[in-house]
Motif scaffolding. Structure first.
Motif, PDB file in Angstrom:
ATOM      1  N   HIS A 196       0.845  -1.183   0.000  1.00 20.39           N
ATOM      2  CA  HIS A 196       0.000   0.000   0.000  1.00 20.39           C
ATOM      3  C   HIS A 196       0.888   1.244   0.000  1.00 20.39           C
ATOM      4  O   HIS A 196       2.111   1.131  -0.099  1.00 20.39           O
ATOM      5  CB  HIS A 196      -0.963  -0.006   1.187  1.00 20.39           C
ATOM      6  CG  HIS A 196      -0.311  -0.057   2.534  1.00 20.39           C
ATOM      7  ND1 HIS A 196       0.321  -1.187   3.023  1.00 20.39           N
ATOM      8  CD2 HIS A 196      -0.175   0.874   3.513  1.00 20.39           C
ATOM      9  CE1 HIS A 196       0.800  -0.955   4.236  1.00 20.39           C
ATOM     10  NE2 HIS A 196       0.520   0.299   4.545  1.00 20.39           N
ATOM     11  N   ASN A 197       0.282   2.411   0.103  1.00 20.22           N
ATOM     12  CA  ASN A 197       1.016   3.658  -0.089  1.00 20.22           C
ATOM     13  C   ASN A 197       0.675   4.655   1.015  1.00 20.22           C
ATOM     14  O   ASN A 197      -0.500   4.980   1.220  1.00 20.22           O
ATOM     15  CB  ASN A 197       0.666   4.251  -1.455  1.00 20.22           C
ATOM     16  CG  ASN A 197       1.633   5.318  -1.910  1.00 20.22           C
ATOM     17  OD1 ASN A 197       2.656   5.563  -1.272  1.00 20.22           O
ATOM     18  ND2 ASN A 197       1.321   5.958  -3.024  1.00 20.22           N
ATOM     19  N   ALA A 198       1.702   5.144   1.703  1.00 24.42           N
ATOM     20  CA  ALA A 198       1.491   6.052   2.839  1.00 24.42           C
ATOM     21  C   ALA A 198       1.375   7.500   2.387  1.00 24.42           C
ATOM     22  O   ALA A 198       2.244   8.336   2.627  1.00 24.42           O
ATOM     23  CB  ALA A 198       2.635   5.896   3.840  1.00 24.42           C
ATOM     24  N   ILE A 199       0.280   7.795   1.692  1.00 29.28           N
ATOM     25  CA  ILE A 199      -0.040   9.184   1.375  1.00 29.28           C
ATOM     26  C   ILE A 199      -1.523   9.413   1.655  1.00 29.28           C
ATOM     27  O   ILE A 199      -2.254   8.511   2.034  1.00 29.28           O
ATOM     28  CB  ILE A 199       0.328   9.583  -0.068  1.00 29.28           C
ATOM     29  CG1 ILE A 199      -0.551   8.871  -1.102  1.00 29.28           C
ATOM     30  CG2 ILE A 199       1.790   9.302  -0.346  1.00 29.28           C
ATOM     31  CD1 ILE A 199      -0.336   9.421  -2.508  1.00 29.28           C
ATOM     32  N   ASP A 200      -1.958  10.657   1.456  1.00 25.66           N
ATOM     33  CA  ASP A 200      -3.357  11.040   1.640  1.00 25.66           C
ATOM     34  C   ASP A 200      -3.870  10.796   3.065  1.00 25.66           C
ATOM     35  O   ASP A 200      -4.860  10.091   3.285  1.00 25.66           O
ATOM     36  CB  ASP A 200      -4.253  10.324   0.637  1.00 25.66           C
ATOM     37  CG  ASP A 200      -3.985  10.737  -0.799  1.00 25.66           C
ATOM     38  OD1 ASP A 200      -3.084  11.566  -1.002  1.00 25.66           O
ATOM     39  OD2 ASP A 200      -4.664  10.241  -1.709  1.00 25.66           O
ATOM     40  N   PRO A 201      -3.220  11.387   4.062  1.00 23.06           N
ATOM     41  CA  PRO A 201      -3.645  11.173   5.450  1.00 23.06           C
ATOM     42  C   PRO A 201      -4.929  11.907   5.797  1.00 23.06           C
ATOM     43  O   PRO A 201      -5.238  12.964   5.239  1.00 23.06           O
ATOM     44  CB  PRO A 201      -2.474  11.763   6.249  1.00 23.06           C
ATOM     45  CG  PRO A 201      -1.966  12.875   5.374  1.00 23.06           C
ATOM     46  CD  PRO A 201      -2.085  12.324   3.973  1.00 23.06           C
ATOM     47  N   ASN A 202      -5.667  11.352   6.742  1.00 27.64           N
ATOM     48  CA  ASN A 202      -6.894  11.980   7.242  1.00 27.64           C
ATOM     49  C   ASN A 202      -7.142  11.564   8.688  1.00 27.64           C
ATOM     50  O   ASN A 202      -7.331  10.390   8.978  1.00 27.64           O
ATOM     51  CB  ASN A 202      -8.090  11.581   6.378  1.00 27.64           C
ATOM     52  CG  ASN A 202      -9.425  11.983   6.993  1.00 27.64           C
ATOM     53  OD1 ASN A 202     -10.302  11.150   7.162  1.00 27.64           O
ATOM     54  ND2 ASN A 202      -9.591  13.235   7.335  1.00 27.64           N
ATOM     55  N   LEU A 203      -7.116  12.537   9.581  1.00 26.54           N
ATOM     56  CA  LEU A 203      -7.353  12.279  11.003  1.00 26.54           C
ATOM     57  C   LEU A 203      -8.843  12.205  11.296  1.00 26.54           C
ATOM     58  O   LEU A 203      -9.617  13.043  10.851  1.00 26.54           O
ATOM     59  CB  LEU A 203      -6.731  13.394  11.844  1.00 26.54           C
ATOM     60  CG  LEU A 203      -7.030  13.347  13.357  1.00 26.54           C
ATOM     61  CD1 LEU A 203      -6.381  12.137  14.007  1.00 26.54           C
ATOM     62  CD2 LEU A 203      -6.557  14.641  14.020  1.00 26.54           C
ATOM     63  N   ILE A 204      -9.235  11.201  12.083  1.00 29.20           N
ATOM     64  CA  ILE A 204     -10.602  11.086  12.577  1.00 29.20           C
ATOM     65  C   ILE A 204     -10.544  10.637  14.030  1.00 29.20           C
ATOM     66  O   ILE A 204      -9.796   9.718  14.375  1.00 29.20           O
ATOM     67  CB  ILE A 204     -11.453  10.108  11.711  1.00 29.20           C
ATOM     68  CG1 ILE A 204     -12.840   9.858  12.327  1.00 29.20           C
ATOM     69  CG2 ILE A 204     -10.733   8.787  11.499  1.00 29.20           C
ATOM     70  CD1 ILE A 204     -13.780  11.009  12.203  1.00 29.20           C
ATOM     71  N   ILE A 205     -11.311  11.284  14.869  1.00 34.59           N
ATOM     72  CA  ILE A 205     -11.411  10.905  16.285  1.00 34.59           C
ATOM     73  C   ILE A 205     -12.763  10.246  16.482  1.00 34.59           C
ATOM     74  O   ILE A 205     -13.805  10.841  16.188  1.00 34.59           O
ATOM     75  CB  ILE A 205     -11.250  12.131  17.198  1.00 34.59           C
ATOM     76  CG1 ILE A 205      -9.877  12.784  16.953  1.00 34.59           C
ATOM     77  CG2 ILE A 205     -11.390  11.727  18.665  1.00 34.59           C
ATOM     78  CD1 ILE A 205      -9.662  14.084  17.699  1.00 34.59           C
ATOM     79  N   ASP A 206     -12.758   8.997  16.950  1.00 40.02           N
ATOM     80  CA  ASP A 206     -14.018   8.270  17.044  1.00 40.02           C
ATOM     81  C   ASP A 206     -14.827   8.706  18.259  1.00 40.02           C
ATOM     82  O   ASP A 206     -14.397   9.539  19.064  1.00 40.02           O
ATOM     83  CB  ASP A 206     -13.791   6.760  16.985  1.00 40.02           C
ATOM     84  CG  ASP A 206     -13.144   6.179  18.249  1.00 40.02           C
ATOM     85  OD1 ASP A 206     -13.163   6.833  19.314  1.00 40.02           O
ATOM     86  OD2 ASP A 206     -12.618   5.044  18.156  1.00 40.02           O
ATOM     87  N   ARG A 207     -15.997   8.134  18.414  1.00 45.77           N
ATOM     88  CA  ARG A 207     -16.927   8.568  19.467  1.00 45.77           C
ATOM     89  C   ARG A 207     -16.433   8.253  20.864  1.00 45.77           C
ATOM     90  O   ARG A 207     -16.908   8.817  21.846  1.00 45.77           O
ATOM     91  CB  ARG A 207     -18.307   7.939  19.237  1.00 45.77           C
ATOM     92  CG  ARG A 207     -18.912   8.245  17.888  1.00 45.77           C
ATOM     93  CD  ARG A 207     -19.073   9.723  17.625  1.00 45.77           C
ATOM     94  NE  ARG A 207     -20.184  10.286  18.372  1.00 45.77           N
ATOM     95  CZ  ARG A 207     -20.508  11.574  18.375  1.00 45.77           C
ATOM     96  NH1 ARG A 207     -19.767  12.436  17.715  1.00 45.77           N
ATOM     97  NH2 ARG A 207     -21.540  12.002  19.063  1.00 45.77           N
ATOM     98  N   SER A 208     -15.454   7.349  20.972  1.00 42.73           N
ATOM     99  CA  SER A 208     -14.885   7.024  22.280  1.00 42.73           C
ATOM    100  C   SER A 208     -13.636   7.848  22.584  1.00 42.73           C
ATOM    101  O   SER A 208     -13.038   7.690  23.648  1.00 42.73           O
ATOM    102  CB  SER A 208     -14.546   5.528  22.343  1.00 42.73           C
ATOM    103  OG  SER A 208     -13.471   5.216  21.468  1.00 42.73           O
TER     104      SER A 208
END
Length: 348
Positions: A176-188
């Motif tokens: 796979h390829n380590a580009i296009d990051p996106n942070l998400i914080i879940d409900r917990s």
């Protein structure tokens, strides 16, 4: 949960050629004021035609935009460029170029870009714990020797971002390829980073909230979306939570080719952050599923590279497209994101 969620750029050889060409175009376009605003159109979830971008003006020649609203109400937008291009807006409509996150270059990324002060791709902006978090990617053209880095700033001003180091990387032997990051914080309250472009698709890793880097106690790489067969052109993950579901947005097909671009935005949803994500028809996103919510229409060509922001007046989709009425110039698109009775997103 606050802030923004981000994406990016894709058939493999065509994509990389487009990325190479894009490097020169972006460098020339950093301070270019763009075009006539396009009016906002409304549609129902079942309508055949897509809406045009909402009215934006000023400096809107961008690629892979990610936007966050700061504590003073000012919007900060980051986009692909050498040094990461920054723009600001007080009303989410008129945008002003403010400078570079790294005006002196980012030498720590040269190993991955293969050049000095190379393009840094697909930034992801959020505001957490009194500071701006900027995730961004560096890569060599045509290879998946890539890395995602983190920088932080208390002001978001050009030149104020401090390098916090590497978050995650891949090599030419990775699947796979380590580009296009996106942070998400879940409900917990757990932190996650989605990422990926081509190869075996979209992945997710867990982060340590204290560092913003990969959690040492969980090195699992979760697979959350991929193409079923043929083209591997899926990238630019962006995740948002709404009404009991996590929604994963991705860009499909060819980016960065002006009016020849075939980019489009697709979505799936899951009750849990790591999946399984399914589209509206129930097809797994790991089996090639994805419900299209925006594609080429009229002079709006190849929309994608999306991010999402949960603002005071609702959810907002931020993306780039190629303007068929302006020689295929890459421009900023912003639309409201509404939800139908079955809890699926509608671009309005």
């Amino acid at each position: 949960m606050s802030s923004v969620f981000s994406v990016r750029s894709g058939a493999r050889t065509g994509w990389w050629r487009g990325r190479t060409r894009l490097a020169g175009l972006l460098a020339a376009a950093l301070v270019t004021a763009a075009a006539v605003p396009v009016g906002l159109h409304m549609r129902s979830a079942s309508a055949a035609e897509y809406p045009g971008p909402g009215a934006v003006s000023g400096n809107i020649t961008v690629h892979d935009p990610s936007m966050v609203k700061g504590p003073d109400g000012t919007y900060l937008l980051a986009a692909t460029a050498p040094g990461i291009a920054l723009r600001t807006s007080t009303d989410r409509t008129k945008f002003t170029y403010s400078g570079l996150a790294f005006p002196n270059g980012a030498s720590w990324t040269d190993e991955y870009t293969g050049t000095s002060n190379g393009n840094l791709w697909a930034p992801d902006l959020s505001y957490q714990g009194g500071k701006y978090l900027l995730y961004y990617a560096a890569s060599s053209f045509g290879k998946n020797k890539s890395a995602i880095f983190l920088a932080t700033s208390t002001t978001g001003k050009p030149g104020s971002f401090t390098n916090q180091g590497k978050v995650y990387s891949t090599t030419t032997s990775s699947d796979h390829n380590a580009i296009d990051p996106n942070l998400i914080i879940d409900r917990s309250g757990k932190w996650w980073l989605s990422l990926g472009s081509f190869w075996t698709g979209i992945k997710m890793i867990q982060l340590d909230p204290s560092t913003g880097k990969q959690l040492s106690s969980n090195k699992t790489v979760y697979s959350i979306a991929s193409r079923a067969s043929g083209s591997t052109a899926i990238e630019g993950p962006a995740i948002i939570y709404h009404a009991g579901y996590y929604f994963l947005f991705t860009s499909w097909d060819a980016c960065c080719q002006g009016t020849s671009s075939t980019y489009k935005i697709k979505v799936g949803r899951s009750k849990t952050i790591t999946g399984p994500y399914k589209d509206r028809a129930g097809t797994l996103l790991t089996a090639g599923g994805g419900t299209q919510i925006l594609g080429t229409h009229g002079t709006i060509v190849g929309p994608g590279g999306q991010s999402l922001i949960q603002d005071g007046d609702g959810d907002v989709l931020v993306y780039h497209y190629y303007d068929g009425a302006d020689n295929g110039t890459a421009k900023l698109g912003i639309n409201r994101l509404t939800w139908d009775s079955s809890v699926w997103p509608v671009v309005s």
